[in-house]
Design a protein around this motif. Structure first.
Motif, PDB file in Angstrom:
ATOM      1  N   ASP A  27      30.291  25.487   4.517  1.00 24.49           N
ATOM      2  CA  ASP A  27      31.361  26.443   4.503  1.00 24.49           C
ATOM      3  C   ASP A  27      30.775  27.580   4.356  1.00 24.49           C
ATOM      4  O   ASP A  27      31.276  28.734   5.028  1.00 24.49           O
ATOM      5  N   LEU A  28      29.730  27.677   3.430  1.00 26.51           N
ATOM      6  CA  LEU A  28      29.006  29.282   3.403  1.00 26.51           C
ATOM      7  C   LEU A  28      28.404  29.668   4.913  1.00 26.51           C
ATOM      8  O   LEU A  28      28.550  30.681   5.323  1.00 26.51           O
ATOM      9  N   GLN A  29      27.759  28.349   5.379  1.00 31.36           N
ATOM     10  CA  GLN A  29      27.065  28.731   6.613  1.00 31.36           C
ATOM     11  C   GLN A  29      28.121  29.310   7.642  1.00 31.36           C
ATOM     12  O   GLN A  29      27.724  30.232   8.302  1.00 31.36           O
ATOM     13  N   GLU A  30      29.329  28.646   7.676  1.00 33.68           N
ATOM     14  CA  GLU A  30      30.176  29.194   8.630  1.00 33.68           C
ATOM     15  C   GLU A  30      30.712  30.692   8.527  1.00 33.68           C
ATOM     16  O   GLU A  30      30.593  31.519   9.263  1.00 33.68           O
ATOM     17  N   GLU A  31      31.036  30.737   7.179  1.00 30.99           N
ATOM     18  CA  GLU A  31      31.390  32.100   6.887  1.00 30.99           C
ATOM     19  C   GLU A  31      30.366  33.363   7.132  1.00 30.99           C
ATOM     20  O   GLU A  31      30.359  34.300   7.761  1.00 30.99           O
ATOM     21  N   LEU A  32      29.059  32.949   6.884  1.00 27.24           N
ATOM     22  CA  LEU A  32      27.847  33.929   7.063  1.00 27.24           C
ATOM     23  C   LEU A  32      27.804  34.028   8.587  1.00 27.24           C
ATOM     24  O   LEU A  32      27.337  35.058   9.267  1.00 27.24           O
ATOM     25  N   PHE A  33      27.902  32.879   9.439  1.00 31.61           N
ATOM     26  CA  PHE A  33      27.842  33.079  10.755  1.00 31.61           C
ATOM     27  C   PHE A  33      29.012  34.117  11.403  1.00 31.61           C
ATOM     28  O   PHE A  33      28.481  35.018  12.442  1.00 31.61           O
ATOM     29  N   ALA A  34      30.163  33.841  10.878  1.00 30.64           N
ATOM     30  CA  ALA A  34      31.122  34.631  11.285  1.00 30.64           C
ATOM     31  C   ALA A  34      30.943  36.135  11.145  1.00 30.64           C
ATOM     32  O   ALA A  34      31.298  36.919  11.737  1.00 30.64           O
ATOM     33  N   SER A  35      30.560  36.462   9.782  1.00 29.90           N
ATOM     34  CA  SER A  35      30.320  37.981   9.420  1.00 29.90           C
ATOM     35  C   SER A  35      29.144  38.539  10.228  1.00 29.90           C
ATOM     36  O   SER A  35      29.220  39.515  10.672  1.00 29.90           O
TER      37      SER A  35
ATOM     38  N   LYS B 164      26.691  33.031  19.881  1.00 28.59           N
ATOM     39  CA  LYS B 164      28.181  32.530  19.414  1.00 28.59           C
ATOM     40  C   LYS B 164      28.028  31.542  18.449  1.00 28.59           C
ATOM     41  O   LYS B 164      26.667  31.153  18.041  1.00 28.59           O
ATOM     42  N   MET B 165      29.073  31.445  17.563  1.00 27.26           N
ATOM     43  CA  MET B 165      29.121  30.431  16.577  1.00 27.26           C
ATOM     44  C   MET B 165      28.568  29.094  16.905  1.00 27.26           C
ATOM     45  O   MET B 165      29.282  28.618  17.963  1.00 27.26           O
ATOM     46  N   ASP B 166      27.729  28.644  16.166  1.00 23.28           N
ATOM     47  CA  ASP B 166      27.074  27.157  16.736  1.00 23.28           C
ATOM     48  C   ASP B 166      27.971  26.183  15.921  1.00 23.28           C
ATOM     49  O   ASP B 166      27.565  25.579  14.835  1.00 23.28           O
ATOM     50  N   ARG B 167      28.990  25.838  16.620  1.00 19.23           N
ATOM     51  CA  ARG B 167      29.959  24.840  15.606  1.00 19.23           C
ATOM     52  C   ARG B 167      29.546  23.502  15.416  1.00 19.23           C
ATOM     53  O   ARG B 167      29.743  22.967  14.354  1.00 19.23           O
ATOM     54  N   ASP B 168      28.885  22.992  16.438  1.00 19.85           N
ATOM     55  CA  ASP B 168      28.264  21.670  15.965  1.00 19.85           C
ATOM     56  C   ASP B 168      27.084  21.716  14.932  1.00 19.85           C
ATOM     57  O   ASP B 168      27.183  20.802  14.042  1.00 19.85           O
TER      58      ASP B 168
ATOM     59  N   VAL C  30      27.218  23.590  12.392  1.00 19.04           N
ATOM     60  CA  VAL C  30      28.094  23.586  11.111  1.00 19.04           C
ATOM     61  C   VAL C  30      28.723  22.222  10.923  1.00 19.04           C
ATOM     62  O   VAL C  30      28.518  21.692   9.789  1.00 19.04           O
ATOM     63  N   ARG C  31      29.144  21.509  12.073  1.00 17.43           N
ATOM     64  CA  ARG C  31      29.445  20.184  11.822  1.00 17.43           C
ATOM     65  C   ARG C  31      28.633  19.241  11.229  1.00 17.43           C
ATOM     66  O   ARG C  31      28.607  18.393  10.405  1.00 17.43           O
ATOM     67  N   ALA C  32      27.231  19.661  11.830  1.00 16.76           N
ATOM     68  CA  ALA C  32      26.230  18.752  11.249  1.00 16.76           C
ATOM     69  C   ALA C  32      25.901  19.101   9.875  1.00 16.76           C
ATOM     70  O   ALA C  32      25.988  17.757   9.054  1.00 16.76           O
ATOM     71  N   LEU C  33      25.980  20.114   9.391  1.00 19.75           N
ATOM     72  CA  LEU C  33      26.077  20.517   7.973  1.00 19.75           C
ATOM     73  C   LEU C  33      27.050  19.755   7.341  1.00 19.75           C
ATOM     74  O   LEU C  33      26.742  19.245   6.132  1.00 19.75           O
ATOM     75  N   ARG C  34      28.130  19.731   7.701  1.00 25.66           N
ATOM     76  CA  ARG C  34      29.343  18.918   6.832  1.00 25.66           C
ATOM     77  C   ARG C  34      28.860  17.721   6.530  1.00 25.66           C
ATOM     78  O   ARG C  34      29.694  16.944   5.722  1.00 25.66           O
ATOM     79  N   HIS C  35      28.179  16.655   7.354  1.00 21.86           N
ATOM     80  CA  HIS C  35      27.799  15.473   7.245  1.00 21.86           C
ATOM     81  C   HIS C  35      26.951  15.357   6.385  1.00 21.86           C
ATOM     82  O   HIS C  35      26.292  14.235   5.880  1.00 21.86           O
ATOM     83  N   GLY C  36      26.222  16.636   5.849  1.00 21.90           N
ATOM     84  CA  GLY C  36      25.068  16.222   4.759  1.00 21.90           C
ATOM     85  C   GLY C  36      23.936  16.766   5.167  1.00 21.90           C
ATOM     86  O   GLY C  36      23.148  15.573   5.841  1.00 21.90           O
ATOM     87  N   MET C  37      23.162  17.879   5.021  1.00 26.23           N
ATOM     88  CA  MET C  37      21.683  18.284   5.364  1.00 26.23           C
ATOM     89  C   MET C  37      21.046  18.057   3.835  1.00 26.23           C
ATOM     90  O   MET C  37      21.384  18.805   2.868  1.00 26.23           O
TER      91      MET C  37
END
Length: 624
Positions: free
Chosen positions: A550-558, A571-575, A577-584
């Motif tokens: 979530d923080l990563q997504e926020e930082l990308f956006a800003s 561009k925002m690399d949504r995939d 961020v999705r990968a991170l949501r699975h747990g890095m």
RNA sequence: GAGGUUGUAGCUCAGUCGGUAGAGCAACGGACUUUUAAUCCGUAGGUCUCGGGUUCGAGCCCCGACAGCCUCACCA
């Protein structure tokens, strides 16, 4: 670029020029267009294999004695010295064919490296009864050897030629005597030019003056060199020519080949070090739909079948982290990245980057790894099989300036440098030359915090926002509306970085300028990041990686919000961020600029010295 | 992208005040069987990066282009 222009027409019409050369020259050689020729081109079979032509040519040269094949040029036909030089070589090429020898050679088995041949000096047996009175050298018996190499020097002395040939392990002198090699080989030797590749069979002995020499018994022609080489001692000096014609640079510039080989040893060593610690190498895509992982302008390209625009990668990071999610716990890639930015002595549009990620590590883990990678690379560079050439020079009685040459090992045919003994490690030393100075790589490298260094070099306390702003304004930085950490970072870059001769790890950066980094648990204003500085150059950069999606997504956006239109191809690399949501897994990540590391380890002041083919503007059509 | 600087024989470099273009190496011919940056004698080799301009006359002065290098900017 005079030479390019002069050379071009010759190449295009090489055959024609050779034919011109066979004309009967007018009294002073030069001739205007349209003048008649006796036995002109139309009379001559243009096939260089033709015996008709050969006989004709042989006759001509006999009759004329002196010939200057290029002097009777016609209009539009460049008649520069280079053309003459090349024509002279093509003459010899033809003569070689006439002798029934293939001027382009072929397989040549069982020859020894010249460096190894030199090492056999001890096998020479000298009969004690040399006759000093008659000047006859004492009887010698040496081993039969076979060598191959490029002719770099030759000295004709009547019915005798001394030829120095060189391969990538060393240089050695040949003794070619007319009575010793026989008439046919002697004829062949008359066709030798500097730059030709030849092979030789002979006996390894010493000359009267003590020079280790192969006394030729048989000569082999391996490849003709049509282009004249640069000055035999000064070599190529023009940096443009050195880069455009790297092949010539490697042959003729002292240390160029050695430097190139050292780079490969360094890269090999980096891989060995990482492998020994359980890291695996992967190959990520170089064509990216979204160029992420760094702030840089990408090169764009296009895939036709899919009809999509793509970017050349600017970093390795995002795909390696996906692999971290996927369970490759220690992963790295060592490869090329591309940034569409300026060129300078420290920047090439494509450069080699190492990125390493270690699950369950942090930036401190990466600091130890960085040190190991560099220290191992220095040891590898200073040992192993590729110093043969230097050793050969030393054995030839050359200067023994490099302590390294004396202690290299001759038993190293393995692609990997063997581990050094304790004593050898001491010998190798960790101090390397850098221009007029030296760099001491003896571990452990210094480690200081960002704030410590800030105070040390500016005299201003790291939390004295007003004082820092004043200094920034003094240097010419407009502080209005800027975050205090950004101002501080500017001052740091201006006043501190250049002074860091290092090697020194700079730790704990202000969090606000490192958005993609985890913060210190004990102090959220500080990011867990280090950069390694050596001679004012940033060589490595490492983080405790952010794994909060979530923080990563926020930082990308800003980050994207602040970018102007044309740069927001990022561009925002949504995939991702999705990968991170699975747990890095929590991880340490490290990036090392390999070119810069090689620069520092090989005492190269510009990146173009360590990149074999740096980007240059292309030569004009027709100049090659 | 901006500023500075360089561009002369195949290579490395000279070229004074604007007055017919120089050297070393390499090449070609000759002498020489222990040289080693071999030596000696002789010969040839030039779109002075390119295009304009000033001048009686430009390698040299002026303008522009091209290319390299350096510094700066972007960045690692």
């Amino acid at each position: 670029m005079g030479i390019w222009e002069l050379r071009h027409p010759q190449r295009e019409h090489a055959q024609a020029n050779v034919e011109h050369g066979t004309r009967l020259p007018s009294p002073r050689g030069r001739r205007k267009a349209g003048s008649h020729t006796v036995g002109g081109p139309s009379d001559i079979d243009p096939n260089p294999h033709s015996t008709t032509m050969s006989r004709f040519y042989g006759l001509l040269t006999q009759q004329l004695g002196t010939r200057h094949p290029m002097t009777d040029s016609i209009d539009g036909d460049a008649s520069g010295g280079g053309g003459m030089l090349e024509a002279a070589r093509r003459e010899k090429l033809k003569k070689i064919k006439e002798l029934g020898v293939d001027p382009w050679g072929g397989r040549f088995d069982d020859h020894e490296a010249i460096g190894q041949i030199r090492a056999r000096e001890g096998e020479i047996e000298i009969e004690p009864q040399g006759d000093c009175a008659t000047g006859q050298p004492p009887e010698q018996h040496g081993p039969k050897v076979r060598a191959a190499g490029r002719i770099v020097l030759s000295r004709k002395k009547g019915k005798l030629i001394f030829i120095d040939i060189r391969d990538w392990t060393g240089q050695i002198q040949l003794f070619v005597g007319r009575n010793q090699v026989g008439e046919e080989a002697w004829e062949l030797a008359q066709c030798f030019d500097l730059g030709d590749l030849i092979g030789v069979d002979g006996e390894l002995k010493k000359t009267k003056t003590g020079e280790l020499t192969i006394f030729a018994e048989k000569l082999h022609f391996l490849t003709k060199s049509i282009e004249p080489p640069p000055a035999k001692h000064k070599g190529l000096r023009d940096p443009e020519l050195r880069q455009r014609m790297r092949y010539l640079d490697l042959i003729h510039t002292e240390g160029a080949l050695e430097r190139a080989l050292r780079r490969t040893k360094i890269v090999q060593s980096v891989r060995n070090t990482l492998a020994s610690q359980g890291f695996v190498e992967v190959e990520g895509p170089t064509l990216h739909a979204i160029a992420g992982g760094a702030a840089a302008r990408p090169f764009t390209t296009h895939h036709n079948a899919l009809d999509i625009d793509l970017f050349m990668r600017i970093a390795l990071e995002l795909h390696l982290k996906r692999l971290l999610v996927g369970g490759i716990e220690r992963v790295y890639e060592l490869g090329r990245v591309y940034r569409n930015e300026g060129i300078s002595p420290r920047h090439n549009p494509e450069f080699t980057m190492l990125e390493v990620y270690q699950a369950y590590g942090n930036y401190e883990t990466m600091m130890d790894l960085t040190e190991a990678v560099i220290v191992d690379a220095i040891r590898a560079m200073e040992s192993g099989p590729l110093s043969l050439r230097e050793r050969a020079r030393v054995m030839a009685g050359g200067e023994t300036n490099s302590a390294e040459a004396a202690k290299t090992t001759s038993d190293s045919d393995s692609p990997h440098p063997r581990p050094l003994s304790q004593r050898e490690r001491g010998d190798v030393g960790m101090t390397l030359p850098w221009g007029d100075a030296e760099i001491d790589f003896t571990p452990p490298f210094a480690r200081k915090t960002y704030d410590e260094l800030f105070v040390e070099h500016t005299g201003i306390r790291a939390d004295d926002t007003a004082g820092i702003a004043r200094l920034a304004e003094q240097i010419g930085f407009s502080t209005a509306g800027k975050h205090p950490d950004v101002v501080k970072s500017f001052v740091f870059e201006e006043r501190v970085e250049g002074a860091l001769t290092g090697p020194i790890f700079v730790l704990d950066y202000p969090a606000s300028i490192c958005p993609l980094t985890k913060r210190k648990a004990t102090n959220p204003a500080v990011a867990e990041r280090f950069e390694l500085f050596i001679q004012g150059m940033e060589v490595a950069n490492a983080y405790t990686e952010l794994n909060d999606p979530d923080l990563q997504e926020e930082l990308f956006a800003s980050q994207l919000a602040g970018l102007p239109e044309e740069e927001s191809m990022a561009k925002m690399d949504r995939d991702f961020v999705r990968a991170l949501r699975h747990g890095m897994p929590p991880a340490g990540g490290l990036g090392i600029g390999i070119d810069r590391l090689v620069m520092l380890l090989t005492n190269s002041q510009t990146i173009r010295e360590v990149i074999l083919f740096p980007l240059l503007r292309p030569e004009k059509e027709g100049d090659v």
